[in-house]
Design a protein around this motif. Structure first.
Motif, PDB file in Angstrom:
ATOM      1  N   ALA A  55       0.833  -1.209   0.000  1.00  0.00           N
ATOM      2  CA  ALA A  55       0.000   0.000   0.000  1.00  0.00           C
ATOM      3  C   ALA A  55       0.863   1.253   0.000  1.00  0.00           C
ATOM      4  O   ALA A  55       0.560   2.242  -0.688  1.00  0.00           O
ATOM      5  CB  ALA A  55      -0.919  -0.018   1.220  1.00  0.00           C
ATOM      6  N   GLY A  56       1.953   1.219   0.774  1.00  0.00           N
ATOM      7  CA  GLY A  56       2.851   2.373   0.821  1.00  0.00           C
ATOM      8  C   GLY A  56       3.474   2.679  -0.525  1.00  0.00           C
ATOM      9  O   GLY A  56       3.577   3.843  -0.938  1.00  0.00           O
ATOM     10  N   LEU A  57       3.866   1.641  -1.245  1.00  0.00           N
ATOM     11  CA  LEU A  57       4.457   1.837  -2.564  1.00  0.00           C
ATOM     12  C   LEU A  57       3.454   2.454  -3.535  1.00  0.00           C
ATOM     13  O   LEU A  57       3.808   3.325  -4.346  1.00  0.00           O
ATOM     14  CB  LEU A  57       4.961   0.500  -3.116  1.00  0.00           C
ATOM     15  N   THR A  58       2.196   2.000  -3.461  1.00  0.00           N
ATOM     16  CA  THR A  58       1.174   2.580  -4.348  1.00  0.00           C
ATOM     17  C   THR A  58       0.924   4.042  -4.017  1.00  0.00           C
ATOM     18  O   THR A  58       0.746   4.869  -4.927  1.00  0.00           O
ATOM     19  CB  THR A  58      -0.136   1.790  -4.233  1.00  0.00           C
ATOM     20  N   LEU A  59       0.908   4.413  -2.732  1.00  0.00           N
ATOM     21  CA  LEU A  59       0.687   5.807  -2.340  1.00  0.00           C
ATOM     22  C   LEU A  59       1.864   6.697  -2.743  1.00  0.00           C
ATOM     23  O   LEU A  59       1.669   7.827  -3.214  1.00  0.00           O
ATOM     24  CB  LEU A  59       0.457   5.889  -0.829  1.00  0.00           C
ATOM     25  N   ILE A  60       3.094   6.181  -2.564  1.00  0.00           N
ATOM     26  CA  ILE A  60       4.273   6.949  -2.972  1.00  0.00           C
ATOM     27  C   ILE A  60       4.221   7.204  -4.480  1.00  0.00           C
ATOM     28  O   ILE A  60       4.456   8.327  -4.961  1.00  0.00           O
ATOM     29  CB  ILE A  60       5.563   6.201  -2.595  1.00  0.00           C
ATOM     30  N   THR A  61       3.894   6.162  -5.232  1.00  0.00           N
ATOM     31  CA  THR A  61       3.793   6.301  -6.690  1.00  0.00           C
ATOM     32  C   THR A  61       2.729   7.320  -7.077  1.00  0.00           C
ATOM     33  O   THR A  61       2.928   8.154  -7.980  1.00  0.00           O
ATOM     34  CB  THR A  61       3.462   4.939  -7.331  1.00  0.00           C
ATOM     35  N   PHE A  62       1.597   7.265  -6.378  1.00  0.00           N
ATOM     36  CA  PHE A  62       0.505   8.201  -6.676  1.00  0.00           C
ATOM     37  C   PHE A  62       0.927   9.648  -6.409  1.00  0.00           C
ATOM     38  O   PHE A  62       0.689  10.537  -7.238  1.00  0.00           O
ATOM     39  CB  PHE A  62      -0.726   7.834  -5.839  1.00  0.00           C
ATOM     40  N   PHE A  63       1.559   9.904  -5.239  1.00  0.00           N
ATOM     41  CA  PHE A  63       1.962  11.270  -4.898  1.00  0.00           C
ATOM     42  C   PHE A  63       3.024  11.800  -5.860  1.00  0.00           C
ATOM     43  O   PHE A  63       3.021  12.968  -6.245  1.00  0.00           O
ATOM     44  CB  PHE A  63       2.477  11.325  -3.458  1.00  0.00           C
ATOM     45  N   LEU A  64       3.947  10.910  -6.254  1.00  0.00           N
ATOM     46  CA  LEU A  64       4.983  11.342  -7.186  1.00  0.00           C
ATOM     47  C   LEU A  64       4.392  11.648  -8.565  1.00  0.00           C
ATOM     48  O   LEU A  64       4.855  12.556  -9.274  1.00  0.00           O
ATOM     49  CB  LEU A  64       6.058  10.249  -7.312  1.00  0.00           C
ATOM     50  N   TRP A  65       3.362  10.939  -8.931  1.00  0.00           N
ATOM     51  CA  TRP A  65       2.746  11.123 -10.243  1.00  0.00           C
ATOM     52  C   TRP A  65       1.859  12.367 -10.298  1.00  0.00           C
ATOM     53  O   TRP A  65       1.837  13.095 -11.291  1.00  0.00           O
ATOM     54  CB  TRP A  65       1.944   9.869 -10.589  1.00  0.00           C
ATOM     55  N   THR A  66       1.118  12.603  -9.194  1.00  0.00           N
ATOM     56  CA  THR A  66       0.158  13.716  -9.187  1.00  0.00           C
ATOM     57  C   THR A  66       0.789  15.037  -8.786  1.00  0.00           C
ATOM     58  O   THR A  66       0.221  16.095  -9.068  1.00  0.00           O
ATOM     59  CB  THR A  66      -1.001  13.400  -8.222  1.00  0.00           C
ATOM     60  N   SER A  68       3.041  18.051  -9.140  1.00  0.00           N
ATOM     61  CA  SER A  68       3.745  18.674 -10.269  1.00  0.00           C
ATOM     62  C   SER A  68       5.030  19.370  -9.851  1.00  0.00           C
ATOM     63  O   SER A  68       5.883  19.646 -10.704  1.00  0.00           O
ATOM     64  CB  SER A  68       2.816  19.686 -10.960  1.00  0.00           C
ATOM     65  N   HIS A  69       5.175  19.695  -8.589  1.00  0.00           N
ATOM     66  CA  HIS A  69       6.363  20.401  -8.111  1.00  0.00           C
ATOM     67  C   HIS A  69       7.421  19.398  -7.669  1.00  0.00           C
ATOM     68  O   HIS A  69       7.129  18.410  -6.997  1.00  0.00           O
ATOM     69  CB  HIS A  69       6.017  21.325  -6.949  1.00  0.00           C
ATOM     70  N   LEU A  70       8.661  19.687  -8.048  1.00  0.00           N
ATOM     71  CA  LEU A  70       9.767  18.812  -7.683  1.00  0.00           C
ATOM     72  C   LEU A  70       9.929  18.734  -6.176  1.00  0.00           C
ATOM     73  O   LEU A  70      10.180  17.658  -5.620  1.00  0.00           O
ATOM     74  CB  LEU A  70      11.064  19.322  -8.328  1.00  0.00           C
ATOM     75  N   GLU A  71       9.769  19.891  -5.508  1.00  0.00           N
ATOM     76  CA  GLU A  71       9.924  19.909  -4.048  1.00  0.00           C
ATOM     77  C   GLU A  71       8.859  19.043  -3.383  1.00  0.00           C
ATOM     78  O   GLU A  71       9.135  18.314  -2.431  1.00  0.00           O
ATOM     79  CB  GLU A  71       9.832  21.359  -3.546  1.00  0.00           C
ATOM     80  N   GLY A  72       7.643  19.121  -3.904  1.00  0.00           N
ATOM     81  CA  GLY A  72       6.566  18.301  -3.356  1.00  0.00           C
ATOM     82  C   GLY A  72       6.835  16.819  -3.557  1.00  0.00           C
ATOM     83  O   GLY A  72       6.554  15.991  -2.684  1.00  0.00           O
ATOM     84  N   LYS A  73       7.399  16.466  -4.717  1.00  0.00           N
ATOM     85  CA  LYS A  73       7.741  15.066  -4.974  1.00  0.00           C
ATOM     86  C   LYS A  73       8.811  14.578  -4.006  1.00  0.00           C
ATOM     87  O   LYS A  73       8.748  13.443  -3.507  1.00  0.00           O
ATOM     88  CB  LYS A  73       8.224  14.900  -6.405  1.00  0.00           C
TER      89      LYS A  73
END
Length: 433
Positions: A55-66, A68-73
């Motif tokens: 579940a953690g991997l799916t959430l990390i992938t989702f946040f990185l994908w959605t 748009s800011h590099l700092e947020g990623k």
């Protein structure tokens, strides 16, 4: 020869009466339940850790994908990596001795690695704080469904999460971004989520506990029934009767049968109370039972103050005559020791015969394993026509014992229903043989 001591007899009586205290049984069951629950907890913790990692991997992938800011990623990646690292450590600990011994700590660590770690990471990275109820609710529902044991541990994990949040709130004092009613609504939903989770775990564990003790009570009852059945029937016959309840009858070409009668017991019954009489008889027969078990002899039954046993069935053997001879000599010695210890003058008259018999279980109620045939009748006649304090054997038994034992020829005697028979008195083992 081995004679039963007072301590051995006491142990045997305790075993027969199953003198195990109720408290000891309950404690054993409680320990057994705790061990089973702990094993269940460790296995489910490993499962939860695996689910959390995925579940953690799916959430990390989702946040990185959605995002748009590099700092947020970068922030999302840092938070996700910390949570995944904690989860991975907990998963590894579950497989160690520490994890198996302290699963409660692993449980709390898994919970707080998501709920508290996320809040702490956000506070440290953004100097801000928001109640992440979606993470909390997901974690508490996951624990309640995957690990539904120890409700108080679920409550501690929830209270710990709230205390962590309130502590961070006081430290960082964030500005409320939403109306107060919105936070109150989230708090109300969260309260009922926690309450339902804890209550469902409590009810589930109560059900599991009742089921466990009911199953154990059934197992104990079955064991008692098994022991009772084995006290009545030989193990082999009991198993046959359980597998296929029908009339059991087997023929045996050669076995040795023993009858023993306590001389003077009938006379004693006229001047002794029933309770004392039964106590004496029980003590003597328990000694005989010990000897039967020691020599591998099958006790058949008692008839008043008479004792019947056989060797060579249901498990056939070639040394049935010597086994019975050894037991008969030990029975005489046991009675001698009993007389000294109890100030009595009992003697036993023993008869032994060798030959074919039919053995089996008949009847519908109060069934018992019994023997039939001329060999049984002859053994009974050897006893009833014998001499008090002696062991009388027939010709067939004599032929099997004469090389290893000292026997004295008694001669021909008139036996009821048999006519004249040659009989011998068994004296002792022939040490020169």
């Amino acid at each position: 020869m081995i004679y039963p001591s007072n301590s051995d007899k006491t142990q045997l009586d305790a075993l027969i009466s199953q003198g195990i205290s109720e408290r000891h049984t309950n404690n054993s069951l409680a320990n057994s339940y705790k061990e089973q629950r702990q094993q269940f907890l460790v296995k489910r913790l490993q499962l939860q850790a695996q689910i959390m990692l995925i579940a953690g991997l799916t959430l990390i992938t989702f946040f990185l994908w959605t995002n748009s800011h590099l700092e947020g990623k970068i922030y999302a990646f840092k938070i996700g990596i910390v949570v995944e690292l904690f989860t991975l450590i907990c998963w590894g600990l579950c497989k160690t001795h520490i994890g198996r011994r302290y699963p409660d700590l692993i449980f709390l660590s898994l919970c707080w690695s998501v709920t508290c770690a996320v809040q702490i990471d956000i506070a440290l990275l953004f100097n801000d704080l928001e109640p992440r109820n979606n993470f909390w609710t997901l974690m508490f529902l996951t624990q309640a469904t995957i690990i539904p044991v120890q409700w108080w541990m679920h409550l501690i994990s929830q209270v710990g999460t709230i205390i962590c949040y309130l502590t961070l709130y006081l430290l960082y004092n964030p500005i409320l971004k939403n109306p107060l009613t919105s936070y109150a609504e989230q708090g109300l939903y969260f309260f009922w989520t926690c309450l339902i989770c804890v209550f469902s775990v409590y009810l589930y564990e109560r059900l599991r506990t009742k089921e466990f003790y009911a199953r154990k009570a059934m197992e104990i009852a079955q064991q008692k029934s098994e022991r009772l059945l084995l006290n009545i029937l030989p193990a082999m016959i009991a198993e046959q009767l359980k597998q296929q309840p029908k009339t059991i009858a087997d023929s045996f070409l050669e076995v040795t049968v023993l009858f023993a009668d306590i001389v003077g017991f009938t006379e004693l019954s006229t001047r002794t109370s029933p309770a004392a009489l039964v106590e004496l008889l029980n003590t003597i027969f328990c000694l005989f039972d010990q000897l039967a078990e020691l020599h591998g002899v099958e006790k058949i039954k008692t008839i008043g103050d008479a004792y019947m046993a056989v060797a060579g069935l249901p498990n056939q053997s070639n040394n049935h005559a010597t086994v019975i001879a050894d037991m008969a000599l030990d029975m005489q010695n046991a009675i001698a020791v009993f007389n000294v210890e109890n100030n009595q003058l009992f003697r036993i008259r023993i008869g032994i015969s060798t030959g074919p018999v039919v053995a089996g279980v008949i009847g519908l109620k109060k069934f018992a394993y019994d023997l039939w045939g001329d060999t049984v009748n002859t053994a009974s006649r050897m006893e009833s026509h014998g001499i008090a304090g002696s062991i009388q054997v027939c010709e067939a038994t004599y032929q099997l014992l004469k090389d290893k034992y000292l026997l004295e020829k008694r001669g021909l005697i008139q036996v009821k229903g048999k006519g004249e028979m040659m009989t011998y008195i068994l004296k002792e083992i022939n040490l020169k043989a």
